[in-house]
Design an enzyme around this catalytic site. Structure first.
Site, PDB file in Angstrom:
ATOM      1  N   TYR A 208      57.944 100.397  77.186  1.00  0.00           N
ATOM      2  CA  TYR A 208      57.979  99.181  78.007  1.00  0.00           C
ATOM      3  C   TYR A 208      57.279  98.026  77.296  1.00  0.00           C
ATOM      4  CZ  TYR A 208      56.428  95.933  81.667  1.00  0.00           C
ATOM      5  OH  TYR A 208      56.144  94.791  82.396  1.00  0.00           O
TER       6      TYR A 208
ATOM      7  N   THR B 245      53.905  90.296  79.531  1.00  0.00           N
ATOM      8  CA  THR B 245      52.909  91.175  80.157  1.00  0.00           C
ATOM      9  C   THR B 245      51.709  91.472  79.259  1.00  0.00           C
ATOM     10  OG1 THR B 245      52.543  93.513  80.789  1.00  0.00           O
ATOM     11  CG2 THR B 245      54.436  93.084  79.409  1.00  0.00           C
TER      12      THR B 245
ATOM     13  N   LYS C  83      59.000  94.581  76.055  1.00  0.00           N
ATOM     14  CA  LYS C  83      58.535  93.273  76.526  1.00  0.00           C
ATOM     15  C   LYS C  83      58.132  92.376  75.359  1.00  0.00           C
ATOM     16  CE  LYS C  83      58.671  92.892  81.087  1.00  0.00           C
ATOM     17  NZ  LYS C  83      59.342  91.786  81.789  1.00  0.00           N
TER      18      LYS C  83
ATOM     19  N   GLU D 253      50.545  94.252  78.947  1.00  0.00           N
ATOM     20  CA  GLU D 253      50.840  95.546  78.311  1.00  0.00           C
ATOM     21  C   GLU D 253      51.157  95.356  76.822  1.00  0.00           C
ATOM     22  OE1 GLU D 253      50.520  98.483  79.830  1.00  0.00           O
ATOM     23  OE2 GLU D 253      51.511  99.795  78.397  1.00  0.00           O
TER      24      GLU D 253
HETATM   25  P1  NAP Z   1      59.328  95.165  90.077  1.00  0.00           P
HETATM   26  O1  NAP Z   1      58.802  95.141  91.478  1.00  0.00           O
HETATM   27  O2  NAP Z   1      59.512  96.468  89.386  1.00  0.00           O
HETATM   28  O3  NAP Z   1      60.718  94.372  90.090  1.00  0.00           O
HETATM   29  C1  NAP Z   1      61.630  94.464  89.035  1.00  0.00           C
HETATM   30  C2  NAP Z   1      62.920  93.811  89.463  1.00  0.00           C
HETATM   31  O4  NAP Z   1      63.881  93.947  88.395  1.00  0.00           O
HETATM   32  C3  NAP Z   1      63.572  94.453  90.699  1.00  0.00           C
HETATM   33  O5  NAP Z   1      64.154  93.439  91.482  1.00  0.00           O
HETATM   34  C4  NAP Z   1      64.649  95.339  90.091  1.00  0.00           C
HETATM   35  O6  NAP Z   1      65.723  95.599  90.958  1.00  0.00           O
HETATM   36  C5  NAP Z   1      65.094  94.424  88.965  1.00  0.00           C
HETATM   37  N1  NAP Z   1      65.881  95.121  87.952  1.00  0.00           N
HETATM   38  C6  NAP Z   1      65.602  96.300  87.318  1.00  0.00           C
HETATM   39  N2  NAP Z   1      66.575  96.602  86.458  1.00  0.00           N
HETATM   40  C7  NAP Z   1      67.497  95.604  86.530  1.00  0.00           C
HETATM   41  C8  NAP Z   1      68.743  95.355  85.897  1.00  0.00           C
HETATM   42  N3  NAP Z   1      69.249  96.203  84.994  1.00  0.00           N
HETATM   43  N4  NAP Z   1      69.427  94.220  86.208  1.00  0.00           N
HETATM   44  C9  NAP Z   1      68.929  93.371  87.145  1.00  0.00           C
HETATM   45  N5  NAP Z   1      67.766  93.553  87.798  1.00  0.00           N
HETATM   46  C10 NAP Z   1      67.065  94.659  87.483  1.00  0.00           C
HETATM   47  O7  NAP Z   1      58.409  94.282  89.128  1.00  0.00           O
HETATM   48  P2  NAP Z   1      57.370  93.110  89.505  1.00  0.00           P
HETATM   49  O8  NAP Z   1      56.023  93.719  89.674  1.00  0.00           O
HETATM   50  O9  NAP Z   1      57.952  92.256  90.576  1.00  0.00           O
HETATM   51  O10 NAP Z   1      57.319  92.313  88.119  1.00  0.00           O
HETATM   52  C11 NAP Z   1      58.237  91.261  87.859  1.00  0.00           C
HETATM   53  C12 NAP Z   1      58.373  91.096  86.351  1.00  0.00           C
HETATM   54  O11 NAP Z   1      57.102  90.808  85.791  1.00  0.00           O
HETATM   55  C13 NAP Z   1      58.874  92.334  85.620  1.00  0.00           C
HETATM   56  O12 NAP Z   1      59.646  91.904  84.516  1.00  0.00           O
HETATM   57  C14 NAP Z   1      57.604  93.004  85.121  1.00  0.00           C
HETATM   58  O13 NAP Z   1      57.863  93.794  83.982  1.00  0.00           O
HETATM   59  C15 NAP Z   1      56.766  91.779  84.801  1.00  0.00           C
HETATM   60  N6  NAP Z   1      55.320  91.956  84.914  1.00  0.00           N
HETATM   61  C16 NAP Z   1      54.771  92.494  86.037  1.00  0.00           C
HETATM   62  C17 NAP Z   1      53.401  92.617  86.155  1.00  0.00           C
HETATM   63  C18 NAP Z   1      52.754  93.187  87.380  1.00  0.00           C
HETATM   64  O14 NAP Z   1      51.574  93.573  87.301  1.00  0.00           O
HETATM   65  N7  NAP Z   1      53.422  93.214  88.513  1.00  0.00           N
HETATM   66  C19 NAP Z   1      52.582  92.181  85.093  1.00  0.00           C
HETATM   67  C20 NAP Z   1      53.176  91.635  83.961  1.00  0.00           C
HETATM   68  C21 NAP Z   1      54.556  91.508  83.886  1.00  0.00           C
HETATM   69  P3  NAP Z   1      65.674  96.800  92.048  1.00  0.00           P
HETATM   70  O15 NAP Z   1      64.933  96.222  93.220  1.00  0.00           O
HETATM   71  O16 NAP Z   1      67.106  97.066  92.301  1.00  0.00           O
HETATM   72  O17 NAP Z   1      64.945  97.945  91.407  1.00  0.00           O
HETATM   73  N1  GDD Z   2      51.087 104.581  88.034  1.00  0.00           N
HETATM   74  C1  GDD Z   2      49.983 105.349  87.957  1.00  0.00           C
HETATM   75  N2  GDD Z   2      49.932 106.470  88.740  1.00  0.00           N
HETATM   76  N3  GDD Z   2      48.975 104.972  87.142  1.00  0.00           N
HETATM   77  C2  GDD Z   2      47.874 105.759  87.124  1.00  0.00           C
HETATM   78  C3  GDD Z   2      47.749 106.909  87.888  1.00  0.00           C
HETATM   79  C4  GDD Z   2      48.836 107.300  88.735  1.00  0.00           C
HETATM   80  O1  GDD Z   2      48.814 108.303  89.435  1.00  0.00           O
HETATM   81  N4  GDD Z   2      46.535 107.455  87.666  1.00  0.00           N
HETATM   82  C5  GDD Z   2      45.918 106.673  86.788  1.00  0.00           C
HETATM   83  N5  GDD Z   2      46.730 105.637  86.440  1.00  0.00           N
HETATM   84  C6  GDD Z   2      46.392 104.586  85.468  1.00  0.00           C
HETATM   85  C7  GDD Z   2      47.452 104.374  84.387  1.00  0.00           C
HETATM   86  O2  GDD Z   2      47.329 105.354  83.364  1.00  0.00           O
HETATM   87  C8  GDD Z   2      47.102 102.963  83.936  1.00  0.00           C
HETATM   88  O3  GDD Z   2      46.062 103.001  82.984  1.00  0.00           O
HETATM   89  C9  GDD Z   2      46.560 102.298  85.206  1.00  0.00           C
HETATM   90  O4  GDD Z   2      46.326 103.350  86.150  1.00  0.00           O
HETATM   91  C10 GDD Z   2      47.534 101.291  85.828  1.00  0.00           C
HETATM   92  O5  GDD Z   2      48.793 101.918  85.974  1.00  0.00           O
HETATM   93  P1  GDD Z   2      50.002 101.174  86.735  1.00  0.00           P
HETATM   94  O6  GDD Z   2      49.588 100.765  88.089  1.00  0.00           O
HETATM   95  O7  GDD Z   2      51.198 102.056  86.611  1.00  0.00           O
HETATM   96  O8  GDD Z   2      50.152  99.811  85.908  1.00  0.00           O
HETATM   97  P2  GDD Z   2      50.262  99.528  84.353  1.00  0.00           P
HETATM   98  O9  GDD Z   2      49.014  98.811  83.945  1.00  0.00           O
HETATM   99  O10 GDD Z   2      50.650 100.729  83.591  1.00  0.00           O
HETATM  100  O11 GDD Z   2      51.505  98.540  84.302  1.00  0.00           O
HETATM  101  C11 GDD Z   2      51.613  97.475  85.258  1.00  0.00           C
HETATM  102  O12 GDD Z   2      50.967  96.329  84.755  1.00  0.00           O
HETATM  103  C12 GDD Z   2      51.556  95.770  83.568  1.00  0.00           C
HETATM  104  C13 GDD Z   2      50.699  94.563  83.166  1.00  0.00           C
HETATM  105  O13 GDD Z   2      49.596  94.995  82.446  1.00  0.00           O
HETATM  106  C14 GDD Z   2      53.104  97.233  85.515  1.00  0.00           C
HETATM  107  O14 GDD Z   2      53.249  96.340  86.586  1.00  0.00           O
HETATM  108  C15 GDD Z   2      53.779  96.634  84.304  1.00  0.00           C
HETATM  109  O15 GDD Z   2      55.119  96.253  84.654  1.00  0.00           O
HETATM  110  C16 GDD Z   2      52.987  95.390  83.892  1.00  0.00           C
HETATM  111  O16 GDD Z   2      53.599  94.780  82.782  1.00  0.00           O
END
Ligand code: NAP
Ligand code: GDD
Length: 334
Positions: free
Chosen positions: A160, A137, A164, A139
Site C-alpha cells: 500500500y 499518506t 501510494k 505510510e
Molecule cells: P476508505 O474508507 O477505505 O475509503 C476508500 C474509498 O475508495 C471507498 O469509497 C472505496 O469504495 C473506494 N474504492 C476502493 N477501490 C476502488 C476502486 N477500484 N474504484 C473506485 N473506488 C474504489 O478510506 P478513507 O479512510 O476514507 O481514506 C480516503 C483516502 O485517503 C484513501 O485513498 C486512503 O488511502 C487515503 N488516506 C487515508 C488515511 C486515513 O487515516 N484515513 C490517511 C492517509 C491517506 P467502497 O466503499 O466500495 O469500498
Molecule cells: N488494523 C489493525 N488491526 N491494526 C492493528 C491491530 C489490529 O488488530 N493491532 C495492532 N495494530 C497496529 C498496526 O500494526 C499499525 O501499526 C497500527 O495499529 C495502525 O493500524 P491501522 O489502523 O490499520 O492503520 P495504518 O496506520 O496501518 O494505516 C492507516 O493509516 C494510514 C496513514 O498512516 C490507513 O488508514 C491507511 O490507509 C493510511 O494511509
C-alpha cells in the site's frame, strides 16, 4: 475564501470515510458534488455512509450525483470528466488497508497506484483545467524517523505504501510536466465514527462499546507498540478543500503533531467505557504485519503557516468521540 457556490467537484472514493465527510462539506459550501461508487451485487451496500445526504435521482433540485464506476476503468474516467467538467477533483479511491495490501499486492497497486495515474491522464485527455487533490499518506514515510515533514525521505513498508508513493510522485510529475494544478496531501492517520471496522481505532472503540454492553468479552490485536498521530477525519477533509483553494498547488503534511501508542489508545477507549483494557485485550499474531511502520508523528508546521489549517481534536478526545458513537449506535440499533 472565494465564493464556491455553483462549483462542481468530483470525488473518487465518495463512499469511504473521508469521501462522505468531504461530500457533506462541499454540499454545505454550495458545490454540485459528483461521486464514483463501485458496482456491487447488492443495490446500496457500499453507500451507507452517504445515507444522510443521499438525494433521490428524481429530485429536480439535487446537487449530489452518484455514478457507477471504478478507478481501474480508464475510459470511464475520461468520459465522466468530459461530461461533468469538474472544477475540483478529489482522488480518495484506494484499497486503503495496509494489512490487506500484503495479501492483495497486485490489486492494491492497480487501484491505489495506477488508479491515480489513470485519473491524472483522464484529466489531461479531457483538456479540462480541474484542480486535483491526491490522497497521499504518512505510510509513505515508513521507517523514517519522526517527526516527519514534507522534506523527510520516504521509505514505505507495505505494498500500500509503495503504491501510494507511486501515486504521489505521479501527481508531482503531472504538475511539473503539464503545469496541472495537482496537489498531494500527505495525511497522517485520521479516524471517526465512520472509520472502517477493521482499522485499529474503530476495532478498539467498537469492541469497548460491545464489551461494556455485555455482547463480547475480548478483542484480539497485533502490535500494541506502534505509534500513530491520530486526528479527526472531518477536520482533514477541510484541509483537503483548503489545499485546492490555495493560490498554488503545493504538497502538505496533514497531521496533529501529537501521537500515542495503540496501547495508549486502547487504555483511553476502554477507560471511557468504564473498563480496564488489560482485562479484555488479547494478542493475535494474525494482526501483525510482515513489515511494520513503528512511529508516525507528523510535523504540521507548513500547513498551519501557509494554509491556516490546524488540528483541534487529538487522539485522546478522538477515542472518547468514537466510543460514545459506538455506544450510542448500540442503543439505537442497526
Ligand atoms: P476508505 O474508507 O477505505 O475509503 C476508500 C474509498 O475508495 C471507498 O469509497 C472505496 O469504495 C473506494 N474504492 C476502493 N477501490 C476502488 C476502486 N477500484 N474504484 C473506485 N473506488 C474504489 O478510506 P478513507 O479512510 O476514507 O481514506 C480516503 C483516502 O485517503 C484513501 O485513498 C486512503 O488511502 C487515503 N488516506 C487515508 C488515511 C486515513 O487515516 N484515513 C490517511 C492517509 C491517506 P467502497 O466503499 O466500495 O469500498
Ligand atoms: N488494523 C489493525 N488491526 N491494526 C492493528 C491491530 C489490529 O488488530 N493491532 C495492532 N495494530 C497496529 C498496526 O500494526 C499499525 O501499526 C497500527 O495499529 C495502525 O493500524 P491501522 O489502523 O490499520 O492503520 P495504518 O496506520 O496501518 O494505516 C492507516 O493509516 C494510514 C496513514 O498512516 C490507513 O488508514 C491507511 O490507509 C493510511 O494511509
Amino acid at each position: 475564501m472565494s465564493d464556491t457556490t455553483g462549483r462542481t467537484a468530483l470525488i473518487t472514493g465518495i463512499s469511504g470515510q473521508d469521501g462522505s465527510y468531504l461530500a457533506e462539506l462541499l454540499l454545505a459550501k454550495g458545490y454540485q458534488v459528483h461521486g464514483i461508487v463501485r458496482h456491487t451485487s447488492s443495490l446500496i451496500a457500499n453507500t451507507s455512509r452517504l445515507d444522510m445526504i443521499y438525494q433521490d435521482p428524481h429530485e429536480t433540485e439535487r446537487r449530489l450525483f452518484l455514478h457507477k464506476g471504478d478507478v481501474t476503468d480508464a475510459g470511464l474516467l475520461v468520459n465522466l470528466i468530459r461530461d461533468i467538467r469538474p472544477d475540483e477533483i478529489y482522488n480518495l479511491a484506494a484499497q486503503s488497508h495496509v494489512r490487506v495490501s500484503f495479501d492483495l499486492p497486485d490489486y492494491t497497486a492497480n487501484v491505489t497506484a495506477l488508479g491515480a495515474i489513470r485519473l491524472l491522464e483522464a484529466v489531461r485527455a479531457s483538456g479540462i483545467e480541474a484542480r486535483i487533490y491526491q490522497a497521499s499518506t504518512s505510510e509513505m514515510f515508513g521507517t523514517a524517523a519522526p517527526p516527519q515533514h514534507e522534506s523527510t525521505a520516504f521509505h514505505p513498508r507495505s505494498p500500500y505504501g509503495v503504491a501510494k508513493l507511486f501515486a504521489h510522485w505521479a501527481t508531482v510529475n503531472y504538475r511539473e510536466s503539464y503545469g496541472m494544478f495537482a496537489a498531494s496531501g500527505i495525511a497522517f492517520n485520521h479516524e471517526s465514527p465512520r472509520r472502517g471496522e477493521t482499522f485499529v481505532t474503530r476495532k478498539i472503540t467498537r469492541a469497548a462499546a460491545r464489551i461494556a454492553a455485555g455482547l463480547e468479552k475480548k478483542v484480539y490485536l497485533g502490535n500494541l507498540d506502534a505509534v500513530r498521530d491520530w486526528g479527526y477525519a472531518p477536520e482533514y477533509t477541510e484541509a483537503m478543500w483548503r489545499m485546492l483553494q490555495h493560490d498554488e498547488p503545493v504538497d502538505y503534511v496533514i497531521a496533529t503533531g501529537r501521537a500515542a501508542t495503540v496501547r495508549d489508545f486502547a487504555e483511553a477507549a476502554f477507560a471511557h467505557a468504564g473498563l480496564d483494557w488489560r482485562d479484555h485485550v488479547e494478542h493475535d499474531d494474525r494482526y501483525e504485519r510482515p513489515a511494520e511502520v513503528p512511529e508516525l508523528v507528523g510535523d504540521p508546521a507548513k500547513i498551519e503557516r501557509e494554509i491556516g489549517w490546524k488540528a483541534r481534536v487529538h487522539w485522546d478526545e478522538l477515542a472518547r468521540i468514537m466510543v460514545d458513537a459506538d455506544r450510542n449506535a448500540l442503543r439505537i440499533g442497526p
